[in-house]
Design a protein around this motif. Sequence first.
Motif, PDB file in Angstrom:
ATOM      1  N   UNK A  62       0.841  -1.209   0.000  1.00 16.38           N
ATOM      2  CA  UNK A  62       0.000   0.000   0.000  1.00 16.38           C
ATOM      3  C   UNK A  62       0.870   1.250   0.000  1.00 16.38           C
ATOM      4  N   UNK A  63       1.964   1.214   0.756  1.00 14.61           N
ATOM      5  CA  UNK A  63       2.846   2.391   0.809  1.00 14.61           C
ATOM      6  C   UNK A  63       3.460   2.659  -0.567  1.00 14.61           C
ATOM      7  N   UNK A  64       3.661   1.613  -1.365  1.00 18.09           N
ATOM      8  CA  UNK A  64       4.137   1.821  -2.735  1.00 18.09           C
ATOM      9  C   UNK A  64       2.970   2.267  -3.630  1.00 18.09           C
ATOM     10  N   UNK A  65       1.844   1.566  -3.519  1.00 19.17           N
ATOM     11  CA  UNK A  65       0.703   1.846  -4.409  1.00 19.17           C
ATOM     12  C   UNK A  65       0.224   3.287  -4.282  1.00 19.17           C
ATOM     13  N   UNK A  66       0.315   3.824  -3.076  1.00 17.63           N
ATOM     14  CA  UNK A  66      -0.207   5.176  -2.843  1.00 17.63           C
ATOM     15  C   UNK A  66       0.581   6.217  -3.644  1.00 17.63           C
TER      16      UNK A  66
ATOM     17  N   UNK B 255       1.560   5.706  -6.737  1.00 19.17           N
ATOM     18  CA  UNK B 255       1.320   5.451  -8.160  1.00 19.17           C
ATOM     19  C   UNK B 255      -0.062   5.970  -8.587  1.00 19.17           C
ATOM     20  N   UNK B 256      -0.189   6.441  -9.827  1.00 21.43           N
ATOM     21  CA  UNK B 256      -1.520   6.878 -10.285  1.00 21.43           C
ATOM     22  C   UNK B 256      -2.497   5.699 -10.288  1.00 21.43           C
ATOM     23  N   UNK B 257      -3.634   5.876  -9.640  1.00 19.36           N
ATOM     24  CA  UNK B 257      -4.636   4.799  -9.587  1.00 19.36           C
ATOM     25  C   UNK B 257      -4.213   3.619  -8.726  1.00 19.36           C
ATOM     26  N   UNK B 258      -3.056   3.731  -8.090  1.00 14.37           N
ATOM     27  CA  UNK B 258      -2.501   2.575  -7.366  1.00 14.37           C
ATOM     28  C   UNK B 258      -3.396   2.067  -6.248  1.00 14.37           C
ATOM     29  N   UNK B 259      -3.990   2.988  -5.496  1.00 13.98           N
ATOM     30  CA  UNK B 259      -4.806   2.532  -4.363  1.00 13.98           C
ATOM     31  C   UNK B 259      -6.161   1.979  -4.801  1.00 13.98           C
ATOM     32  N   UNK B 260      -6.647   2.446  -5.972  1.00 13.98           N
ATOM     33  CA  UNK B 260      -7.884   1.865  -6.521  1.00 13.98           C
ATOM     34  C   UNK B 260      -7.628   0.390  -6.840  1.00 13.98           C
ATOM     35  N   UNK B 261      -6.471   0.120  -7.466  1.00 13.90           N
ATOM     36  CA  UNK B 261      -6.110  -1.247  -7.827  1.00 13.90           C
ATOM     37  C   UNK B 261      -5.816  -2.068  -6.564  1.00 13.90           C
ATOM     38  N   UNK B 262      -5.086  -1.488  -5.642  1.00 13.05           N
ATOM     39  CA  UNK B 262      -4.768  -2.175  -4.383  1.00 13.05           C
ATOM     40  C   UNK B 262      -6.053  -2.608  -3.684  1.00 13.05           C
ATOM     41  N   UNK B 263      -6.994  -1.668  -3.567  1.00 15.35           N
ATOM     42  CA  UNK B 263      -8.217  -1.940  -2.812  1.00 15.35           C
ATOM     43  C   UNK B 263      -9.075  -3.005  -3.508  1.00 15.35           C
ATOM     44  N   UNK B 264      -9.169  -2.924  -4.847  1.00 12.18           N
ATOM     45  CA  UNK B 264      -9.968  -3.911  -5.591  1.00 12.18           C
ATOM     46  C   UNK B 264      -9.347  -5.301  -5.466  1.00 12.18           C
ATOM     47  N   UNK B 265      -8.018  -5.390  -5.649  1.00  8.90           N
ATOM     48  CA  UNK B 265      -7.338  -6.683  -5.557  1.00  8.90           C
ATOM     49  C   UNK B 265      -7.476  -7.249  -4.151  1.00  8.90           C
ATOM     50  N   UNK B 266      -7.367  -6.365  -3.169  1.00  8.52           N
ATOM     51  CA  UNK B 266      -7.502  -6.806  -1.775  1.00  8.52           C
ATOM     52  C   UNK B 266      -8.900  -7.355  -1.511  1.00  8.52           C
ATOM     53  N   UNK B 267      -9.930  -6.677  -2.026  1.00  6.41           N
ATOM     54  CA  UNK B 267     -11.310  -7.159  -1.823  1.00  6.41           C
ATOM     55  C   UNK B 267     -11.489  -8.561  -2.391  1.00  6.41           C
ATOM     56  N   UNK B 268     -10.971  -8.757  -3.608  1.00  6.19           N
ATOM     57  CA  UNK B 268     -11.091 -10.054  -4.270  1.00  6.19           C
ATOM     58  C   UNK B 268     -10.320 -11.119  -3.483  1.00  6.19           C
TER      59      UNK B 268
END
Length: 395
Positions: free
Chosen positions: A315-319, A321-334
């Motif tokens: 998450x600290x890396x994804x934050x 990146x552009x759109x990184x947390x949207x992708x992080x959160x979706x992947x985490x939910x799945x």
Amino acid sequence: MRQVAVLGATGSIGRSTLDVIQRHPNRYRATVMAAHRSVDDMEALCRTHRPLHAVMGDPQAASVLAERLADVPSVAVSSGAEILDDLVADAAVDTVVAGIVGFAGLRPTLSAARAGKIILLANKEALVSAGGLFMEAVRTGGATLLPVDSEHNAMQQCLPVDLEGRPNMSDVEKIILTASGGPFRGRSRASLDAVTPEEACAHPNWSMGRKISVDSATLANKGLELAEACWLFDRRPEQIEIVVHPQSIVHSMIRYRDGSTLAQLGQPDMRTPIAYCLAWPERVDAGVAPLDIVAAARLDFEAPDLEAFPCLALAQWAITQPGGMCVFSAANEVAVAAFLAGDIRFTDIDKVIAGTLQGIDLVEPESLDAVQALDQAARDVADKQIAGCFTRPEA
Ligand code: NAD
Ligand code: MG
């Protein structure tokens, strides 16, 4: 009388909210209640709280609920995202409790923001996935945004706020975001391979829904909360320090430039932050036992273990990146849903997230459509990771 829409009424946040509302029948009324498909729970809550509208995410659940509530004609039962969007924006609602779990909560919360409502935000995934869009909707819609998440609520309580609830950050040096460390604090990564959903959901301090309980166990929750704090308090990630505090009594701290650090302390009971937000700028009884500081006796603090819990590092890396947390959160939910279903191991959760972040073109989503498309693309990549890379753990 404040008219409250409780989104996610059957969940942990929803029930805590309805408990506080019930303690103050002359101040608050739940006029709209929404849930996904738990008909039995929703029927019981409707009989107690008598909302004007009960909305089920699942149409089949709505028709069963409508039959069950045939003897209570004052409750209108419906289903559908458009209906919920309209209801939260209606003049008959002034306060919206965003207590739906996951990305599903984004649409109605955005609708509330655009309509200028008082938003009690628990659904951090919505903010994390669509932060720019959501904060813009709050500004242009003239909404009041009050954080329910205990850490962010603590921050809000330790900051000077204006009449719209907006915090003044000018003399703040650092935000100190506390984490309980979850049920597996102190364990090595190798020892986490075989942990079960039941073990992961057995949080030492908080009683919460299953998804956020797993997020607490992986520390993905702290990654989501880091992004949440950046949006709510207009900070860069390096202006926020994450500290593990196993007792969950200090809910977060604000350090000012003069060396003062302010903290908010309380029992680990979500009724306190919910009551704070409902009553703000006043205070009301939340039904929470007073904190016995002598009995608590110790407050410990330590650094998070990023090796054992790589979700936080991801998450600290994804934050950044552009759109990184949207992708992080979706992947985490799945990944969390797959773990709860017994399809992957606990230690596969971070692998699914990492593989998804690698397997997708990261772009900043500029519209709701773009956010929804990026979320869906991330879910598709995460599904492939789960199907292709991992085998079902031994029963
Ligand atoms: P929960 O699983 O207990 O409840 C989730 C609620 O959302 C249920 O009422 C469910 O019916 C509803 N829901 C799910 N999908 C839906 C859909 N598609 N349409 C309509 N309703 C839907 O979860 P929770 O623990 O109450 O958490 C809710 C949110 O609050 C999460 O975003 C979580 O991260 C956040 N939060 C929770 C806590 C806590 O103590 N539980 C603390 C801080 C933040
Ligand atoms: Mg929290």
